[in-house]
Design a protein around this motif. Structure first.
Motif, PDB file in Angstrom:
ATOM      1  N   LEU A 136       0.821  -1.208   0.000  1.00  0.00           N
ATOM      2  CA  LEU A 136       0.000   0.000   0.000  1.00  0.00           C
ATOM      3  C   LEU A 136       0.860   1.266   0.000  1.00  0.00           C
ATOM      4  N   LYS A 137       1.851   1.316   0.882  1.00  0.00           N
ATOM      5  CA  LYS A 137       2.667   2.526   0.979  1.00  0.00           C
ATOM      6  C   LYS A 137       3.577   2.697  -0.235  1.00  0.00           C
ATOM      7  N   ILE A 138       4.134   1.612  -0.727  1.00  0.00           N
ATOM      8  CA  ILE A 138       5.009   1.716  -1.901  1.00  0.00           C
ATOM      9  C   ILE A 138       4.198   2.162  -3.122  1.00  0.00           C
ATOM     10  N   ARG A 139       3.006   1.617  -3.303  1.00  0.00           N
ATOM     11  CA  ARG A 139       2.167   1.971  -4.451  1.00  0.00           C
ATOM     12  C   ARG A 139       1.903   3.480  -4.509  1.00  0.00           C
ATOM     13  N   THR A 191      18.365  -5.301   0.348  1.00  0.00           N
ATOM     14  CA  THR A 191      17.709  -5.679   1.599  1.00  0.00           C
ATOM     15  C   THR A 191      17.039  -4.487   2.271  1.00  0.00           C
ATOM     16  N   SER A 192      17.026  -3.338   1.599  1.00  0.00           N
ATOM     17  CA  SER A 192      16.280  -2.181   2.108  1.00  0.00           C
ATOM     18  C   SER A 192      15.851  -1.314   0.934  1.00  0.00           C
ATOM     19  N   LEU A 193      14.824  -0.511   1.180  1.00  0.00           N
ATOM     20  CA  LEU A 193      14.320   0.398   0.157  1.00  0.00           C
ATOM     21  C   LEU A 193      13.768   1.622   0.864  1.00  0.00           C
ATOM     22  N   THR A 194      14.174   2.808   0.394  1.00  0.00           N
ATOM     23  CA  THR A 194      13.667   4.053   0.950  1.00  0.00           C
ATOM     24  C   THR A 194      12.707   4.678  -0.050  1.00  0.00           C
ATOM     25  N   THR A 211       7.732  12.756   3.904  1.00  0.00           N
ATOM     26  CA  THR A 211       8.340  11.780   4.804  1.00  0.00           C
ATOM     27  C   THR A 211       9.052  10.679   4.027  1.00  0.00           C
ATOM     28  N   LEU A 212      10.274  10.371   4.459  1.00  0.00           N
ATOM     29  CA  LEU A 212      11.033   9.261   3.894  1.00  0.00           C
ATOM     30  C   LEU A 212      10.822   8.044   4.783  1.00  0.00           C
ATOM     31  N   VAL A 213      10.422   6.932   4.173  1.00  0.00           N
ATOM     32  CA  VAL A 213      10.175   5.694   4.906  1.00  0.00           C
ATOM     33  C   VAL A 213      11.092   4.619   4.345  1.00  0.00           C
ATOM     34  N   GLU A 214      11.729   3.894   5.250  1.00  0.00           N
ATOM     35  CA  GLU A 214      12.624   2.818   4.833  1.00  0.00           C
ATOM     36  C   GLU A 214      12.036   1.473   5.247  1.00  0.00           C
ATOM     37  N   TYR A 215      12.038   0.536   4.319  1.00  0.00           N
ATOM     38  CA  TYR A 215      11.689  -0.849   4.616  1.00  0.00           C
ATOM     39  C   TYR A 215      12.980  -1.642   4.580  1.00  0.00           C
ATOM     40  N   ASN A 238      10.629   5.650   9.729  1.00  0.00           N
ATOM     41  CA  ASN A 238      10.744   6.986   9.145  1.00  0.00           C
ATOM     42  C   ASN A 238      12.207   7.405   9.255  1.00  0.00           C
ATOM     43  N   VAL A 239      12.797   7.793   8.132  1.00  0.00           N
ATOM     44  CA  VAL A 239      14.216   8.170   8.139  1.00  0.00           C
ATOM     45  C   VAL A 239      14.427   9.649   7.857  1.00  0.00           C
ATOM     46  N   GLY A 240      13.347  10.388   7.699  1.00  0.00           N
ATOM     47  CA  GLY A 240      13.510  11.819   7.481  1.00  0.00           C
ATOM     48  C   GLY A 240      12.284  12.446   6.865  1.00  0.00           C
ATOM     49  N   SER A 241      12.243  13.751   6.942  1.00  0.00           N
ATOM     50  CA  SER A 241      11.159  14.513   6.331  1.00  0.00           C
ATOM     51  C   SER A 241      11.627  15.941   6.141  1.00  0.00           C
TER      52      SER A 241
END
Length: 168
Positions: A48-51, A66-69, A78-82, A93-96
């Motif tokens: 949902l969030k990536i879409r 192994t990660s995606l921001t 907002t920057l979100v990292e999986y 959350n890695v930044g905004s």
């Protein structure tokens, strides 16, 4: 009467063996259910969030990672990292813009299941840019139970999907 006792002993033994097999099967079914619920939940949140996100072209290399921001399309960008962290799937959350206090990471899987290894063999996020300029992210991971069980009772499941971003 000795024959009667022998017959009842055999029947009691068979009933006990059947009961233990039934209980073992029920326990395995419960572990499978819990594993699937954890994996499906993590997959749906990421999907949902990536879409609905924006991903920079430099992140979209087509190489499994192994990660995606991702960048959320909200007003604070907002920057979100999986990522796989400590054998669990983490959202953080890695930044905004403007900067805000970073909240505690949100783990999308419980402590009862785990990603066997935090390598691309067991957890990978791959962003690719198609010829049309559209970006797609492949999510692929494997979950197992945290507890060590005999091979006949262990459960494992692979989860995967491909998400097309709405925003280029």
């Amino acid at each position: 009467t000795l024959v009667t006792v022998l017959i009842f002993s055999v029947l009691a033994t068979l009933a006990t063996i059947s009961l233990f097999s039934l209980l073992r099967g029920a326990a395995k079914a419960e572990r499978i259910k819990e594993l699937k619920q954890n994996g499906d939940y993590a997959l749906s949140v990421m999907e949902l969030k990536i879409r609905n996100s924006v991903i920079s072209d430099t992140t979209c290399t087509g190489v499994p990672a192994t990660s995606l921001t991702i960048q959320m399309p909200d007003t604070s960008r907002t920057l979100v990292e999986y990522a796989c962290n400590g054998n669990r799937i983490r959202e953080r959350n890695v930044g905004s813009t403007p900067p805000q206090a970073s909240p505690t990471p949100n783990y999308l899987t419980s402590t009862t299941v785990r990603v066997p290894t935090c390598t691309t063999a067991d957890f990978s996020l791959t962003c690719e840019i198609e010829s049309t300029g559209q970006k797609t992210v492949s999510i692929n991971y494997r979950l197992t139970q945290t507890v060590t069980l005999p091979a006949s009772e262990a459960v494992e499941e692979r989860f995967q999907t491909q998400v097309t971003l709405r925003n280029k």
